[in-house]
Design a protein around this motif. Structure first.
Motif, PDB file in Angstrom:
ATOM      1  N   GLU A 220       0.821  -1.199   0.000  1.00 33.69           N
ATOM      2  CA  GLU A 220       0.000   0.000   0.000  1.00 33.69           C
ATOM      3  C   GLU A 220       0.863   1.260   0.000  1.00 33.69           C
ATOM      4  OE1 GLU A 220      -3.910   1.583   2.518  1.00 33.69           O
ATOM      5  OE2 GLU A 220      -2.573   0.051   3.342  1.00 33.69           O
ATOM      6  N   SER A 221       0.528   2.204  -0.890  1.00 36.23           N
ATOM      7  CA  SER A 221       1.209   3.501  -1.051  1.00 36.23           C
ATOM      8  C   SER A 221       2.657   3.355  -1.511  1.00 36.23           C
ATOM      9  CB  SER A 221       1.165   4.331   0.241  1.00 36.23           C
ATOM     10  OG  SER A 221       2.052   3.818   1.222  1.00 36.23           O
ATOM     11  N   GLN A 222       3.045   2.160  -1.975  1.00 38.42           N
ATOM     12  CA  GLN A 222       4.392   1.943  -2.501  1.00 38.42           C
ATOM     13  C   GLN A 222       4.350   1.828  -4.020  1.00 38.42           C
ATOM     14  OE1 GLN A 222       7.179   1.949  -0.399  1.00 38.42           O
ATOM     15  NE2 GLN A 222       5.564   2.629   0.997  1.00 38.42           N
ATOM     16  N   ASP A 223       5.525   1.962  -4.649  1.00 43.94           N
ATOM     17  CA  ASP A 223       5.592   1.802  -6.097  1.00 43.94           C
ATOM     18  C   ASP A 223       5.367   0.356  -6.508  1.00 43.94           C
ATOM     19  OD1 ASP A 223       6.183   4.496  -6.313  1.00 43.94           O
ATOM     20  OD2 ASP A 223       8.335   4.146  -6.134  1.00 43.94           O
ATOM     21  N   LEU A 224       5.772  -0.572  -5.668  1.00 41.56           N
ATOM     22  CA  LEU A 224       5.609  -1.994  -5.963  1.00 41.56           C
ATOM     23  C   LEU A 224       4.430  -2.535  -5.176  1.00 41.56           C
ATOM     24  CD1 LEU A 224       9.342  -3.113  -5.813  1.00 41.56           C
ATOM     25  CD2 LEU A 224       8.023  -2.418  -7.808  1.00 41.56           C
ATOM     26  N   VAL A 225       3.572  -3.312  -5.834  1.00 39.06           N
ATOM     27  CA  VAL A 225       2.370  -3.835  -5.172  1.00 39.06           C
ATOM     28  C   VAL A 225       2.272  -5.352  -5.287  1.00 39.06           C
ATOM     29  CG1 VAL A 225       1.062  -1.705  -5.447  1.00 39.06           C
ATOM     30  CG2 VAL A 225       1.023  -3.412  -7.274  1.00 39.06           C
ATOM     31  N   ALA A 226       3.205  -5.998  -5.952  1.00 40.09           N
ATOM     32  CA  ALA A 226       3.142  -7.443  -6.128  1.00 40.09           C
ATOM     33  C   ALA A 226       4.542  -8.019  -6.139  1.00 40.09           C
ATOM     34  CB  ALA A 226       2.418  -7.791  -7.429  1.00 40.09           C
ATOM     35  N   PHE A 227       4.638  -9.296  -5.858  1.00 45.72           N
ATOM     36  CA  PHE A 227       5.925  -9.975  -5.963  1.00 45.72           C
ATOM     37  C   PHE A 227       5.679 -11.415  -6.398  1.00 45.72           C
ATOM     38  CE2 PHE A 227       4.579 -10.443  -1.554  1.00 45.72           C
ATOM     39  CZ  PHE A 227       4.807 -11.785  -1.275  1.00 45.72           C
ATOM     40  N   GLY A 228       6.706 -11.998  -7.015  1.00 44.59           N
ATOM     41  CA  GLY A 228       6.596 -13.351  -7.529  1.00 44.59           C
ATOM     42  C   GLY A 228       5.941 -13.442  -8.891  1.00 44.59           C
ATOM     43  N   THR A 229       5.660 -12.296  -9.522  1.00 40.07           N
ATOM     44  CA  THR A 229       4.900 -12.309 -10.770  1.00 40.07           C
ATOM     45  C   THR A 229       5.651 -12.976 -11.909  1.00 40.07           C
ATOM     46  OG1 THR A 229       5.712 -10.065 -11.188  1.00 40.07           O
ATOM     47  CG2 THR A 229       3.527 -10.282 -10.225  1.00 40.07           C
ATOM     48  N   LEU A 230       6.971 -12.909 -11.920  1.00 40.05           N
ATOM     49  CA  LEU A 230       7.743 -13.518 -13.004  1.00 40.05           C
ATOM     50  C   LEU A 230       8.338 -14.870 -12.622  1.00 40.05           C
ATOM     51  CD1 LEU A 230       9.667 -10.441 -14.445  1.00 40.05           C
ATOM     52  CD2 LEU A 230       7.466 -11.392 -15.119  1.00 40.05           C
ATOM     53  N   HIS A 231       8.188 -15.260 -11.375  1.00 37.07           N
ATOM     54  CA  HIS A 231       8.800 -16.502 -10.916  1.00 37.07           C
ATOM     55  C   HIS A 231       7.789 -17.621 -10.714  1.00 37.07           C
ATOM     56  CE1 HIS A 231      11.856 -13.523 -10.029  1.00 37.07           C
ATOM     57  NE2 HIS A 231      12.732 -14.469  -9.817  1.00 37.07           N
ATOM     58  N   ALA A 232       6.522 -17.259 -10.488  1.00 41.10           N
ATOM     59  CA  ALA A 232       5.534 -18.269 -10.092  1.00 41.10           C
ATOM     60  C   ALA A 232       5.198 -19.231 -11.217  1.00 41.10           C
ATOM     61  CB  ALA A 232       4.263 -17.574  -9.597  1.00 41.10           C
ATOM     62  N   LEU A 233       5.236 -18.780 -12.469  1.00 42.95           N
ATOM     63  CA  LEU A 233       4.794 -19.632 -13.576  1.00 42.95           C
ATOM     64  C   LEU A 233       5.593 -20.928 -13.635  1.00 42.95           C
ATOM     65  CD1 LEU A 233       2.907 -19.878 -16.000  1.00 42.95           C
ATOM     66  CD2 LEU A 233       4.677 -18.792 -17.393  1.00 42.95           C
ATOM     67  N   ASP A 234       6.915 -20.827 -13.555  1.00 41.87           N
ATOM     68  CA  ASP A 234       7.765 -22.013 -13.618  1.00 41.87           C
ATOM     69  C   ASP A 234       8.360 -22.366 -12.259  1.00 41.87           C
ATOM     70  OD1 ASP A 234       7.417 -22.435 -16.362  1.00 41.87           O
ATOM     71  OD2 ASP A 234       8.942 -20.940 -16.846  1.00 41.87           O
ATOM     72  N   GLU A 235       7.825 -21.744 -11.206  1.00 38.95           N
ATOM     73  CA  GLU A 235       8.301 -22.004  -9.839  1.00 38.95           C
ATOM     74  C   GLU A 235       9.810 -21.811  -9.742  1.00 38.95           C
ATOM     75  OE1 GLU A 235       6.779 -25.521  -8.013  1.00 38.95           O
ATOM     76  OE2 GLU A 235       4.863 -25.405  -9.068  1.00 38.95           O
ATOM     77  N   ALA A 236      10.281 -20.687 -10.293  1.00 39.87           N
ATOM     78  CA  ALA A 236      11.703 -20.362 -10.248  1.00 39.87           C
ATOM     79  C   ALA A 236      12.116 -19.971  -8.838  1.00 39.87           C
ATOM     80  CB  ALA A 236      12.006 -19.218 -11.222  1.00 39.87           C
ATOM     81  N   ALA A 237      13.426 -19.920  -8.607  1.00 43.14           N
ATOM     82  CA  ALA A 237      13.946 -19.571  -7.282  1.00 43.14           C
ATOM     83  C   ALA A 237      13.519 -18.165  -6.899  1.00 43.14           C
ATOM     84  CB  ALA A 237      15.462 -19.686  -7.276  1.00 43.14           C
ATOM     85  N   SER A 238      13.063 -17.994  -5.688  1.00 45.44           N
ATOM     86  CA  SER A 238      12.581 -16.706  -5.215  1.00 45.44           C
ATOM     87  C   SER A 238      13.725 -15.707  -5.117  1.00 45.44           C
ATOM     88  CB  SER A 238      11.924 -16.857  -3.843  1.00 45.44           C
ATOM     89  OG  SER A 238      11.541 -15.601  -3.323  1.00 45.44           O
ATOM     90  N   PHE A 239      13.444 -14.463  -5.522  1.00 40.96           N
ATOM     91  CA  PHE A 239      14.471 -13.434  -5.489  1.00 40.96           C
ATOM     92  C   PHE A 239      14.805 -13.000  -4.076  1.00 40.96           C
ATOM     93  CE2 PHE A 239      15.298  -8.833  -5.245  1.00 40.96           C
ATOM     94  CZ  PHE A 239      16.488  -8.783  -5.916  1.00 40.96           C
ATOM     95  N   ALA A 240      13.819 -12.984  -3.181  1.00 36.78           N
ATOM     96  CA  ALA A 240      14.040 -12.466  -1.829  1.00 36.78           C
ATOM     97  C   ALA A 240      13.036 -13.095  -0.881  1.00 36.78           C
ATOM     98  CB  ALA A 240      13.896 -10.938  -1.813  1.00 36.78           C
ATOM     99  N   THR A 241      13.300 -12.955   0.402  1.00 32.34           N
ATOM    100  CA  THR A 241      12.362 -13.360   1.444  1.00 32.34           C
ATOM    101  C   THR A 241      11.443 -12.188   1.756  1.00 32.34           C
ATOM    102  OG1 THR A 241      13.984 -14.874   2.391  1.00 32.34           O
ATOM    103  CG2 THR A 241      12.154 -14.205   3.800  1.00 32.34           C
ATOM    104  N   THR A 242      10.144 -12.460   1.865  1.00 31.06           N
ATOM    105  CA  THR A 242       9.147 -11.412   2.062  1.00 31.06           C
ATOM    106  C   THR A 242       8.569 -11.519   3.465  1.00 31.06           C
ATOM    107  OG1 THR A 242       8.600 -11.503  -0.284  1.00 31.06           O
ATOM    108  CG2 THR A 242       7.051 -10.365   1.158  1.00 31.06           C
ATOM    109  N   VAL A 243       8.681 -10.454   4.236  1.00 33.36           N
ATOM    110  CA  VAL A 243       8.204 -10.415   5.616  1.00 33.36           C
ATOM    111  C   VAL A 243       7.302  -9.204   5.790  1.00 33.36           C
ATOM    112  CG1 VAL A 243       8.859 -10.276   8.051  1.00 33.36           C
ATOM    113  CG2 VAL A 243      10.287 -11.557   6.444  1.00 33.36           C
TER     114      VAL A 243
END
Length: 570
Positions: A220-243
């Motif tokens: 919310e109120s950030q430039d980025l609003v989603a993550f995993g959008t390019l990795h989920a299709l082929d279940e690629a290695a996650s770029f970062a840990t999300t907390v």
């Protein structure tokens, strides 16, 4: 009759109406409503509230999904279908969402309320592609984009895709970019390793090593609003840990569901359009760092013609520059039978050595393990051409110094070698990297023609290079014209000339410092020197581009050509 009514009420306990109401009904023929069933009314109200809440959340989800490059171009029906397939995921501060860094990404997340942190440790895992940092990111909120434009007093740039750039090559006018703030933290290295197994930001360990953690906010109120959008299709290695850093709400779409929706041709086409628009946006926003500017393939014929024409301009400006330093006029075009072929070899040498060294560096960049090693490699094709071309430049300078220095040509060409080497390095960076650097950054609203953009980039690079090289140029020229005087003596002459030009009223105690500052910051002949470099860059880059037939009729941008010819560079 009253007793009969009492018995009727006793026999019918559900009848809660008082006898007076029955009497009123019998006397008037009017029927009064009984008290409502409070339990069923509360259930209906709760159901209505829940329906409004769900509708509000789905509207917010749809608006947020429009800001992701993956779903930005879906039509309303497809967007509704995708959002209905997503699972609602409330979260609290400290919760971990999705996969840990380096683990398979099994779902993409869209954050509609609250904020999460994407935490990535440098050097602790193998590098994976990032869908958010400096590319393939999310798009600004359309409502905020419209408000920002209206606050500026200009019409909105539109929100069809709400992209960061206003230059999506005909795919719709969109909003200007807002840079995502990236933070770096120093944390215990074993804490970074434990991040993937921890849902709390405080459990990072307290062991021996120290590492660097890259952190960016999503939600919310950030430039980025989603993550995993390019990795989920082929279940690629996650770029970062999300907390999570606050309570909030997310919606997730699992990898199997994401693969299923791609079987829908309409959804697949919408996703392809959104990703294509993002690629166009990225290519238009792509800004190559100064020392990573890749060279174009040298067209020797075009460069030679440009250098031959520029040799006359450079010879005349050099004669004027020497006259401003010594007060002694000289011929404008001396020894042109030597200057023209030497200048042709000089400019082709700059271009060819840059291309050769860039190819050698590109072959070694993949094995560079540290940022310092990479930076050192990138400096080689930027600085070394100037060093290699210094003797050739000395020969050109010596052709203009015959009237002041009677030494043989091939002897006086070595006078002033050290400062000339510095000057040639600055000249080489300006001609090769800096011209491309500024051309790339000319706003498209200001100029779209390649010729005009090239000229503007050359002018800007010439001004910068001329200013930065004026002191080494003055010292090398003065040493060439008067080799018996030391460099210190020549610099004192420049300081005395600067002192003579100081404004009246400066305290006598400050005059020496002011004279030295003026000799360094605005010395004798700076206007002539800057004009010479600007003209040389415009002539060399402009004529060579105009004569390069490989560029005729090409509709591809220069940035695309460079990226294709040097894929090893970022």
């Amino acid at each position: 009759r009253e007793r009969e009514r009492e018995r009727e009420r006793e026999m019918n306990p559900n009848d809660r109406s008082p006898s007076l109401l029955r009497r009123f009904t019998e006397a008037t023929g009017l029927v009064l409503a009984t008290a409502p069933d409070l339990s069923s009314q509360e259930a209906a109200d709760e159901e209505a509230r829940e329906k409004r809440r769900v509708e509000g959340e789905m509207k917010l989800l749809a608006r947020t999904m429009r800001r992701t490059c993956l779903f930005s171009h879906l039509d309303e029906a497809d967007l509704r279908a995708v959002s209905n397939a997503m699972d609602r995921v409330p979260f609290k501060a400290g919760d971990r969402l999705g996969a840990a860094e380096g683990d398979p990404t099994q779902a993409l997340y869209v954050i509609t309320r609250g904020k999460v942190e994407r935490r990535r440790g440098f050097g602790l895992r193998s590098r994976v592609v990032d869908e958010t940092l400096h590319g393939m990111g999310d798009l600004p909120d359309p409502e905020k984009a419209e408000k920002a434009e209206s606050d500026k007093g200009s019409p909105s740039l539109g929100v069809e895709t709400a992209s960061w750039s206003s230059k999506v090559f005909g795919l719709g006018q969109v909003s200007p970019p807002v840079e995502q703030v990236i933070e770096q933290r120093v944390v215990p290295s074993d804490g970074l390793e434990d991040m993937g197994n921890s849902s709390s930001p405080s459990s990072r360990g307290a062991g021996g090593g120290v590492g660097v953690e890259q952190v960016e906010l999503v939600g919310e109120s950030q430039d980025l609003v989603a993550f995993g959008t390019l990795h989920a299709l082929d279940e690629a290695a996650s770029f970062a840990t999300t907390v999570a850093v606050s309570d909030g709400l997310a919606f997730k779409l699992g990898s199997p569901q994401l693969r299923d929706i791609f079987d829908n041709g309409s959804v697949a086409r919408g996703v392809a359009r959104g990703l294509s628009a993002e690629i166009f946006r990225m290519s238009d926003r792509y800004r190559t760092p100064l020392f990573e500017q890749p060279p174009q393939v040298v067209n020797v014929a075009a460069v030679s013609v440009a250098a031959a024409f520029e040799a006359y301009y450079r010879a005349a400006m050099n004669s004027l520059m020497n006259a401003s330093l010594t007060g002694q006029a000289s011929a404008l075009f001396p020894n042109m039978h030597l200057q023209i072929p030497t200048r042709v070899a000089y400019i082709n040498g700059f271009k060819a050595t840059r291309q050769w060294l860039s190819n050698e560096v590109d072959a070694r960049l993949g094995s560079a393990t540290t940022s310092a090693e990479r930076a050192g490699l990138l400096l080689v094709p930027a600085l070394l051409p100037g060093v290699l071309m210094t003797p050739v430049s000395g020969l050109l300078e010596a052709c203009n110094a015959g009237e002041s220095n009677p030494e043989p040509l091939f002897r006086r060409m070595w006078r002033g070698l050290a400062p000339r080497c510095v000057r040639e390095v600055v000249f080489g960076v300006g001609l090769n990297q800096l011209s491309d650097y500024f051309e790339e950054r000319v706003p498209s609203e200001f100029a779209t023609s390649k010729v005009l953009r090239n000229a503007l980039g050359s002018v800007t690079a010439g001004l910068v290079s001329g200013y930065l090289s004026h002191v080494p140029h003055n010292l090398s020229t003065m040493k060439l014209l008067d080799p018996k005087t030391s460099y210190g003596g020549h610099f004192n002459v420049l300081v005395k000339k600067a002192e003579a030009g100081l404004p009246v009223g400066i305290p006598s105690s400050a005059v020496p410092a002011a004279a030295v500052a003026r000799a360094l910051l605005w010395p004798t002949g700076i206007v002539i020197r800057s004009t010479q470099i600007v003209g040389s860059f415009v002539l060399l880059n402009g004529i060579s581009h105009l004569l390069d037939v490989r560029l005729w009729g090409s509709s591809r941008s220069r940035d695309t050509d460079k990226a294709l010819s040097h894929p090893g560079r970022k």
